[in-house]
Design a protein around this motif. Structure first.
Motif, short mmCIF file in Angstrom:
data_model
loop_
_atom_site.label_atom_id
_atom_site.label_comp_id
_atom_site.label_asym_id
_atom_site.label_seq_id
_atom_site.Cartn_x
_atom_site.Cartn_y
_atom_site.Cartn_z
N TYR A 154 0.79 -1.22 0.00
CA TYR A 154 0.00 0.00 0.00
C TYR A 154 0.83 1.28 0.00
O TYR A 154 0.51 2.21 -0.73
N PRO A 155 1.90 1.37 0.80
CA PRO A 155 2.66 2.64 0.83
C PRO A 155 3.27 3.00 -0.53
O PRO A 155 3.63 4.15 -0.74
N MET A 156 3.38 2.04 -1.44
CA MET A 156 4.00 2.32 -2.76
C MET A 156 2.99 2.79 -3.80
O MET A 156 3.37 3.21 -4.88
N GLU A 157 1.68 2.73 -3.49
CA GLU A 157 0.67 3.02 -4.51
C GLU A 157 0.84 4.41 -5.12
O GLU A 157 0.85 4.57 -6.34
N GLY A 158 0.96 5.43 -4.29
CA GLY A 158 1.10 6.80 -4.81
C GLY A 158 2.32 6.96 -5.69
O GLY A 158 2.25 7.55 -6.78
N LYS A 159 3.45 6.43 -5.23
CA LYS A 159 4.69 6.51 -6.01
C LYS A 159 4.53 5.78 -7.34
O LYS A 159 4.92 6.29 -8.40
N LEU A 160 3.94 4.60 -7.30
CA LEU A 160 3.76 3.81 -8.51
C LEU A 160 2.84 4.53 -9.51
O LEU A 160 3.12 4.56 -10.71
N ARG A 161 1.78 5.13 -9.01
CA ARG A 161 0.89 5.90 -9.89
C ARG A 161 1.65 7.04 -10.58
O ARG A 161 1.48 7.28 -11.78
N ARG A 162 2.46 7.76 -9.80
CA ARG A 162 3.23 8.88 -10.37
C ARG A 162 4.23 8.38 -11.41
O ARG A 162 4.40 8.99 -12.46
N LEU A 163 4.89 7.27 -11.12
CA LEU A 163 5.87 6.72 -12.06
C LEU A 163 5.19 6.29 -13.37
O LEU A 163 5.72 6.54 -14.45
N LEU A 164 4.04 5.64 -13.25
CA LEU A 164 3.31 5.21 -14.46
C LEU A 164 2.92 6.41 -15.31
O LEU A 164 3.09 6.41 -16.53
N GLN A 165 2.41 7.45 -14.67
CA GLN A 165 2.00 8.64 -15.40
C GLN A 165 3.21 9.29 -16.07
O GLN A 165 3.15 9.67 -17.23
N ALA A 166 4.32 9.41 -15.33
CA ALA A 166 5.53 10.04 -15.88
C ALA A 166 6.10 9.25 -17.06
O ALA A 166 6.71 9.83 -17.96
N GLN A 167 5.89 7.93 -17.07
CA GLN A 167 6.42 7.09 -18.14
C GLN A 167 5.45 6.94 -19.31
O GLN A 167 5.73 6.22 -20.27
N GLY A 168 4.28 7.58 -19.23
CA GLY A 168 3.32 7.53 -20.33
C GLY A 168 2.46 6.28 -20.36
O GLY A 168 1.79 6.01 -21.36
N ALA A 169 2.45 5.51 -19.27
CA ALA A 169 1.58 4.33 -19.19
C ALA A 169 0.16 4.78 -18.85
O ALA A 169 -0.04 5.83 -18.25
N THR A 170 -0.82 3.98 -19.23
CA THR A 170 -2.22 4.29 -18.98
C THR A 170 -2.75 3.37 -17.88
O THR A 170 -2.76 2.15 -18.04
N LEU A 171 -3.16 3.96 -16.77
CA LEU A 171 -3.70 3.19 -15.66
C LEU A 171 -5.10 2.72 -16.04
O LEU A 171 -5.97 3.51 -16.38
N LEU A 172 -5.32 1.41 -16.00
CA LEU A 172 -6.60 0.82 -16.40
C LEU A 172 -7.49 0.49 -15.21
O LEU A 172 -8.71 0.49 -15.34
N GLY A 173 -6.86 0.18 -14.08
CA GLY A 173 -7.65 -0.17 -12.92
C GLY A 173 -6.79 -0.41 -11.70
O GLY A 173 -5.60 -0.72 -11.81
N VAL A 174 -7.40 -0.25 -10.52
CA VAL A 174 -6.70 -0.47 -9.25
C VAL A 174 -7.64 -1.30 -8.37
O VAL A 174 -8.83 -1.02 -8.28
N GLN A 175 -7.08 -2.35 -7.75
CA GLN A 175 -7.84 -3.18 -6.81
C GLN A 175 -7.12 -3.18 -5.47
O GLN A 175 -5.90 -3.35 -5.42
N HIS A 176 -7.88 -3.00 -4.43
CA HIS A 176 -7.31 -2.99 -3.08
C HIS A 176 -7.71 -4.26 -2.35
O HIS A 176 -8.89 -4.58 -2.25
N ASP A 177 -6.70 -4.97 -1.84
CA ASP A 177 -6.92 -6.19 -1.07
C ASP A 177 -5.87 -6.17 0.04
O ASP A 177 -5.68 -5.14 0.67
N THR A 178 -5.16 -7.25 0.25
CA THR A 178 -4.08 -7.23 1.25
C THR A 178 -2.94 -6.34 0.79
O THR A 178 -2.13 -5.89 1.59
N ASP A 179 -2.87 -6.13 -0.52
CA ASP A 179 -1.97 -5.15 -1.11
C ASP A 179 -2.73 -4.48 -2.25
O ASP A 179 -3.93 -4.67 -2.38
N VAL A 180 -2.06 -3.70 -3.04
CA VAL A 180 -2.74 -2.99 -4.12
C VAL A 180 -2.31 -3.60 -5.46
O VAL A 180 -1.14 -3.91 -5.66
N GLN A 181 -3.29 -3.82 -6.34
CA GLN A 181 -2.99 -4.33 -7.67
C GLN A 181 -3.29 -3.23 -8.69
O GLN A 181 -4.37 -2.65 -8.68
N LEU A 182 -2.31 -2.96 -9.54
CA LEU A 182 -2.49 -1.96 -10.59
C LEU A 182 -2.44 -2.65 -11.94
O LEU A 182 -1.53 -3.44 -12.21
#
Length: 196
Positions: free
Chosen positions: A138-166
Motif C-alpha cells: 500500500y505505501p508504494m501506490e502513490g509513487k507507482l501511480r506517479r511513475l506510471l503517469q511520468a512514463q506515459g503508461a495508462t492506468l486501467l484499474g486499481v484493486q485494493h486487497d491485502t496489497d494494491v494491484q495496478l
C-alpha cells in the motif's frame, strides 16, 4: 507502420450525374462497422448503393452492395491497404444519376472518392499496447501511480486487497524497459502477475 484516423473525413463528388458521398472513419470491429452501415442505409433510403470496406482488428472486409462484383468494395479496400490504415471503415453512398459508368468508371469513382476523403485526413500512428499487472505494498501506490503517469503508461484499474494491484497498459515495444524501470524504482517490491 500502421495508422488510424482520429475522426471521420468526408468527400463528395459528382460523376456523370451520379453523386458519391464518401466517408472514412475510425471503427474498432466488424460488428460496429455493420451497425454503422445499417444506420447509413437508413439515413439514405433512396441511395442506389452503400458500398464499404473495413480494415479493423487485423481483419478486412468489403461489400459492393449491388454494384458489379469487384468494382466498389475491393477497390476501396485497396486504398485503405495502400495507405496503411487500420481500425477504419470507408463507406460510399451512391445516388445513381441515370448514366452507366462501366466497370472501369465505377472502380475509379469509388477509389477516387475514398482517396480524396483521405487527402484531408490526419493520420495517427497505431502503436500496439500491452497490458501489465503488478501488486505492490500500500505505501508504494502513490509513487507507482506517479511513475506510471511520468512514463506515459495508462492506468486501467486499481484493486485494493491485502496489497494494491495496478493494471496498466503501455506501448508493447517499451514494456520490458518499463518493467525494469519500475522494479528498480520500487526496490524490487513489485510482484508481476500477468503480461498480455
Amino acid at each position: 507502420m500502421l495508422f488510424t484516423l482520429p475522426h471521420p473525413v468526408h468527400f463528395e463528388i459528382e460523376i456523370k450525374k451520379s453523386r458519391f458521398l464518401a466517408c472514412v472513419e475510425p471503427i474498432t470491429d466488424r460488428a460496429s462497422a455493420l451497425a454503422h452501415i445499417a444506420a447509413l442505409k437508413a439515413r439514405h433510403p433512396t441511395a442506389a448503393h452503400v458500398c464499404w470496406a473495413l480494415m479493423a482488428g487485423g481483419h478486412s472486409a468489403a461489400n459492393d452492395d449491388g454494384e458489379p462484383s469487384g468494382t466498389a468494395g475491393r477497390p476501396m479496400l485497396e486504398v485503405l491497404r495502400h495507405q496503411q490504415l487500420e481500425g477504419v471503415l470507408a463507406s460510399v453512398v451512391r445516388y445513381y444519376g441515370g448514366v452507366k459508368l462501366g466497370a472501369g468508371g465505377l472502380v475509379r469513382a469509388y477509389t477516387d472518392s475514398v482517396a480524396r476523403a483521405l487527402d484531408q485526413a490526419e493520420r495517427l500512428p497505431l502503436i500496439r499496447q500491452q497490458t501489465l499487472q503488478c501488486r505492490a505494498p500500500y505505501p508504494m501506490e502513490g509513487k507507482l501511480r506517479r511513475l506510471l503517469q511520468a512514463q506515459g503508461a495508462t492506468l486501467l484499474g486499481v484493486q485494493h486487497d491485502t496489497d494494491v494491484q495496478l493494471d496498466f497498459s503501455c506501448a508493447a515495444h517499451d514494456s520490458d524497459r518499463l518493467i525494469a524501470f519500475l522494479n528498480e524504482s520500487c526496490h524490487g517490491q513489485l510482484q508481476w502477475l500477468a503480461a498480455n
